[in-house]
Design an enzyme around this catalytic site. Sequence first.
Site, short mmCIF file in Angstrom:
data_model
loop_
_atom_site.label_atom_id
_atom_site.label_comp_id
_atom_site.label_asym_id
_atom_site.label_seq_id
_atom_site.Cartn_x
_atom_site.Cartn_y
_atom_site.Cartn_z
N GLY A 139 -12.05 72.64 82.62
CA GLY A 139 -12.35 71.62 83.64
C GLY A 139 -12.38 72.20 85.04
O GLY A 139 -11.89 73.30 85.29
N ARG A 172 -16.71 73.52 77.68
CA ARG A 172 -15.68 73.49 76.64
C ARG A 172 -16.37 73.85 75.33
O ARG A 172 -17.57 74.04 75.28
CB ARG A 172 -15.07 72.09 76.57
CG ARG A 172 -14.37 71.68 77.86
CD ARG A 172 -13.46 70.49 77.61
NE ARG A 172 -12.96 69.93 78.85
CZ ARG A 172 -11.88 70.37 79.50
NH1 ARG A 172 -11.20 71.39 79.03
NH2 ARG A 172 -11.48 69.79 80.61
N ASP A 212 -5.25 76.79 79.70
CA ASP A 212 -4.54 77.23 78.49
C ASP A 212 -5.51 77.54 77.35
O ASP A 212 -5.38 78.56 76.67
CB ASP A 212 -3.52 76.17 78.07
CG ASP A 212 -4.16 74.80 77.84
OD1 ASP A 212 -5.21 74.51 78.46
OD2 ASP A 212 -3.63 74.02 77.02
N THR A 238 -5.20 75.69 86.33
CA THR A 238 -4.73 74.43 85.78
C THR A 238 -4.41 73.48 86.91
O THR A 238 -3.47 73.69 87.66
CB THR A 238 -3.49 74.61 84.87
OG1 THR A 238 -2.81 73.36 84.78
CG2 THR A 238 -2.53 75.66 85.38
N ASP A 262 -3.27 70.66 86.65
CA ASP A 262 -2.01 69.97 86.34
C ASP A 262 -0.77 70.85 86.56
O ASP A 262 0.35 70.36 86.43
CB ASP A 262 -2.00 69.53 84.86
CG ASP A 262 -3.04 68.47 84.56
OD1 ASP A 262 -3.58 67.89 85.51
OD2 ASP A 262 -3.30 68.23 83.37
N ASP A 264 0.39 73.14 84.63
CA ASP A 264 1.20 73.10 83.41
C ASP A 264 1.23 74.41 82.63
O ASP A 264 1.57 74.44 81.46
CB ASP A 264 0.73 71.95 82.50
CG ASP A 264 -0.73 72.09 82.08
OD1 ASP A 264 -1.39 73.04 82.53
OD2 ASP A 264 -1.20 71.25 81.30
N ARG A 269 -2.15 65.38 81.91
CA ARG A 269 -2.19 65.02 80.49
C ARG A 269 -0.83 65.22 79.86
O ARG A 269 -0.34 64.38 79.11
CB ARG A 269 -3.22 65.89 79.77
CG ARG A 269 -4.66 65.57 80.12
CD ARG A 269 -5.60 66.60 79.48
NE ARG A 269 -5.35 66.73 78.05
CZ ARG A 269 -5.84 65.90 77.12
NH1 ARG A 269 -6.63 64.91 77.48
NH2 ARG A 269 -5.57 66.09 75.85
P1 ATP Z 1 -8.44 72.80 81.21
O1 ATP Z 1 -7.78 72.21 80.01
O2 ATP Z 1 -7.49 73.07 82.34
O3 ATP Z 1 -9.65 72.11 81.66
P2 ATP Z 1 -8.92 74.93 79.40
O4 ATP Z 1 -9.21 76.38 79.59
O5 ATP Z 1 -7.67 74.62 78.65
O6 ATP Z 1 -8.95 74.28 80.83
P3 ATP Z 1 -10.58 74.11 77.19
O7 ATP Z 1 -11.80 73.26 77.18
O8 ATP Z 1 -9.45 73.71 76.33
O9 ATP Z 1 -10.17 74.23 78.72
O10 ATP Z 1 -10.98 75.60 76.77
C1 ATP Z 1 -11.96 76.34 77.47
C2 ATP Z 1 -12.61 77.32 76.54
O11 ATP Z 1 -11.63 78.04 75.79
C3 ATP Z 1 -13.53 76.64 75.53
O12 ATP Z 1 -14.72 77.36 75.43
C4 ATP Z 1 -12.75 76.69 74.25
O13 ATP Z 1 -13.53 76.79 73.11
C5 ATP Z 1 -11.88 77.92 74.39
N1 ATP Z 1 -10.65 77.67 73.64
C6 ATP Z 1 -9.83 76.61 73.80
N2 ATP Z 1 -8.80 76.67 72.93
C7 ATP Z 1 -8.99 77.78 72.19
C8 ATP Z 1 -8.29 78.40 71.10
N3 ATP Z 1 -7.17 77.87 70.61
N4 ATP Z 1 -8.79 79.54 70.62
C9 ATP Z 1 -9.92 80.09 71.12
N5 ATP Z 1 -10.63 79.56 72.13
C10 ATP Z 1 -10.18 78.42 72.65
MG MG Z 2 -6.47 72.88 78.63
#
Ligand code: ATP
Ligand code: MG
Length: 439
Positions: free
Chosen positions: A88, A154, A180, A208, A210, A212, A255
Amino acid sequence: MTTLADLQVATLGPCQYDSPLSSYVAGRQTNEYYVSETDRVLYDDTVDLLSGRTDPIDQWPSFETGGPRARIFHDPATMHVGVVTCGGLCPGLNDVIRAVTLELYTHYGVTQVTGFRNGYAGLVPDLGFEPVTLTPQLVGAINERGGTILGSSRGAQDPVVIVDRLVELEIDALIVIGGDGSMHGAHKIVQEISRRGLPIGVVGIPKTIDNDIPHIGQSFGFATAFGEAAKAIAAAHIEAESAENGVGLVKLMGRHAGFIACYAALANHDADFVLIPEVPFALDGENGLLRSLARRVTNHGSAVIVLAEGAGQEHTVETGKSDASGNSRLGDIATILRDAIEKDFRDRGVPLTLKFLDPGYGIRAVAADASDSVYCARLAQIAVHAAMSGRTDMVVGRRRHRFVHVPIPLVISRRHSVAPDGDLWLSVLESTAQPLDMS
Ligand code: ATP
Ligand code: MG
């Protein structure tokens, strides 16, 4: 318990090159500028914690220090760095992209910097997102705008395909700016790189909104975000005060962690109730939200409720849905609260003016404030120093005003959240009208 072994950062190999930063230290003691490879930042930070330790000093948990090294792993003349933003939006993403590019160009003389578009999707050739060449000209004033010039996304991508792409483009280090989920993804990329025995580094800059992610200190963009959130609370307060039995309900991000709600509420003391995921609350009962709110409105004429989106999930029905990255969709607590408050006033025959504010996307999209801009730039520089020195599978962070390297496995091992018995939550309780225990 975190041990010294948990805090060891992986490297690609011995550093064979003198840092081109040497020109900056001409005439000075180099140790004033370069960080020492052996000096480390202690994990424990109180006398009680340290005096309770029985193991020898060289076993005390400590972080590797972030910053420029006298010797580096990669040759700046041939170095090729990739940059990607995932997940995000968050204030400061463009500041980070800009500072990574400028640090590589102007300090290290690295001129091959490639930005991958739309998150990890940009590393999957079949999806058709052409990479962009990042230059000082291109990143010139991008920090004045929110969002990310690279785009984000995502959704899962295959680490095997991603590493194939890194090899094809001869990328030596990938800088991942994400949350994360992105760091889980980065770790899987590292595992695939290691399996093939390649000298490619992966360095994360944790994003992040948040706040977190654990172990990294405060995340970039967080202060900008809660500053914007505080404006929404102030607006809700004015709306509530200007109406008969006015109630302002402000929904904020958070969240799993209520840091934005807590800090925004503390910023202007306009909030009467702060509801966060970490602290359960009841709707009914003497100290439940509805009667506490009724008392507040009777005594003061109005009230403001600040609601983190992940709060009170026990009152919602599980959606069973998830987004493209597999993050579960939250139950709609805001609608449940609105309906319950309106019904409660109606049942008691008391007029109510309820105003609901959801500033969410407006907060994520703003440009970083001056303080966050500085922080973004410095985190980016620390990440570049780490990448040049051959660090991998790590993120940068700032604990107690010291930049540190934190292994990715550690930052994805748990979430950082507001401690219900900690001093932040106590400050919130002191500045609101809510009962100590609303459960
Ligand atoms: P935020 O939650 O703060 O918006 P984020 O990095 O957690 O950021 P996500 O959409 O969860 O956002 O993940 C971003 C990218 O990381 C996506 O392309 C997703 O496929 C990949 N990803 C998320 N979780 C995993 C995982 N457990 N293993 C491998 N890739 C992951
Ligand atoms: Mg996340």
